[in-house]
Design a protein around this motif. Structure first.
Motif, PDB file in Angstrom:
ATOM      1  N   ASP A 178      15.507  93.296 -42.602  1.00 46.25           N
ATOM      2  CA  ASP A 178      14.820  92.439 -41.630  1.00 46.25           C
ATOM      3  C   ASP A 178      15.717  91.309 -41.128  1.00 46.25           C
ATOM      4  OD1 ASP A 178      14.643  91.449 -44.281  1.00 46.25           O
ATOM      5  OD2 ASP A 178      12.980  90.138 -43.764  1.00 46.25           O
ATOM      6  N   LYS A 197      17.958  89.090 -42.613  1.00 45.65           N
ATOM      7  CA  LYS A 197      18.120  87.810 -43.307  1.00 45.65           C
ATOM      8  C   LYS A 197      19.397  87.793 -44.136  1.00 45.65           C
ATOM      9  CE  LYS A 197      14.002  86.597 -41.873  1.00 45.65           C
ATOM     10  NZ  LYS A 197      13.823  85.578 -40.803  1.00 45.65           N
ATOM     11  N   LEU A 226      14.209  93.999 -48.367  1.00 50.52           N
ATOM     12  CA  LEU A 226      13.433  93.145 -47.476  1.00 50.52           C
ATOM     13  C   LEU A 226      13.354  91.755 -48.083  1.00 50.52           C
ATOM     14  CD1 LEU A 226      11.555  93.391 -44.869  1.00 50.52           C
ATOM     15  CD2 LEU A 226       9.660  93.479 -46.493  1.00 50.52           C
ATOM     16  N   GLY A 230      12.367  88.603 -45.873  1.00 52.23           N
ATOM     17  CA  GLY A 230      11.264  87.909 -45.230  1.00 52.23           C
ATOM     18  C   GLY A 230      11.424  86.395 -45.227  1.00 52.23           C
ATOM     19  N   THR A 254      19.456  83.664 -40.707  1.00 54.16           N
ATOM     20  CA  THR A 254      19.855  84.913 -40.070  1.00 54.16           C
ATOM     21  C   THR A 254      21.333  84.806 -39.677  1.00 54.16           C
ATOM     22  OG1 THR A 254      19.425  84.279 -37.772  1.00 54.16           O
ATOM     23  CG2 THR A 254      17.537  85.021 -39.086  1.00 54.16           C
TER      24      THR A 254
END
Length: 228
Positions: free
Chosen positions: A12, A14, A187, A189, A195
């Motif tokens: 995702d 990150k 993942l 989140g 990022t």
């Protein structure tokens, strides 16, 4: 000068969790890929946030690659570069040991006392450009001027390892040539998790990337892009 950004993200997108602590995303094969990219570079660059959070060494792990560099008449490790507008790099940071030459790029907002302490610790401090307003009202290094100063010292390829604020700023300034991104099968989140391109973000004239290759490495993939 060629500037290559390398990063590892979760699926995702990150870099780490909202706590901004170091998270292991890739594995041994990707670590070796990163070491090889470092070995092929003249300098490895990070932002001061990465230095403060992770205290990286930014040197080569493989003794064979160190020998190969020496055989080519180069230092065993590439130079290290820290983008540090206000000269906040701790004088006991690992990037300031004598394993390799270290440049610290500062703005005119950096205090003379902090600059003197960094120089006494062995850093080559480069004041890059005039003060200018950056995101969140801070003063930022003129990255184009700083990299031009390094180029005058025969630094021809720079590998950028983070963090997100620096990577965004380099894209914003149009300085990035390639992006190499490991995407791991995990993942993380979190709306506040970093990022690969933090900062203000783009709202128009988004940088365009040309995907050149996809390779499975460890339990993830490495995407290689050329910036158009």
């Amino acid at each position: 000068m060629k500037l290559v950004v390398n990063a590892a993200t979760s699926v995702d997108g990150k870099l780490s969790s909202r706590r901004r602590e170091q998270v292991t995303i890739s594995g041994p094969d990707d670590f070796d890929r990163v070491d090889a990219l470092r070995a092929d570079s003249d300098a490895v660059m990070v932002g001061v946030g990465t230095v403060l959070a992770d205290d990286p060494h930014l040197t080569l792990d493989d003794p064979g690659r160190q020998r190969s560099r020496r055989d080519r008449g180069e230092s065993a490790h590439p130079a290290r570069v820290v983008a540090d507008s206000r000269a906040r790099t701790p004088t006991d940071a690992r990037v300031l040991d004598d394993a390799a030459r270290t440049y610290v790029l500062v703005s005119e907002a950096a205090s003379a006392d902090s600059v003197e302490k960094l120089e006494a610790a062995g850093a080559r401090v480069v004041t890059a450009g005039e003060q200018r307003e950056g995101f969140a009202g801070e003063q930022r290094v003129d990255l184009a001027a700083g990299l031009a100063a390094l180029e005058r010292e025969s630094v021809e390829q720079v590998m950028v390892e983070g963090g997100g604020e620096l990577i965004f700023s380099l894209f914003e300034a149009g300085l990035v040539d390639e992006l190499r991104l490991f995407v791991g099968s995990m993942l993380i989140g979190g709306r506040d998790a970093p990022t690969p391109a933090d900062g203000e973000g783009f709202v128009e004239e988004f940088p365009e990337l040309d995907l050149r290759s996809v390779e499975r490495v460890d339990d993830g993939v490495v995407l290689e892009y050329v910036v158009e």
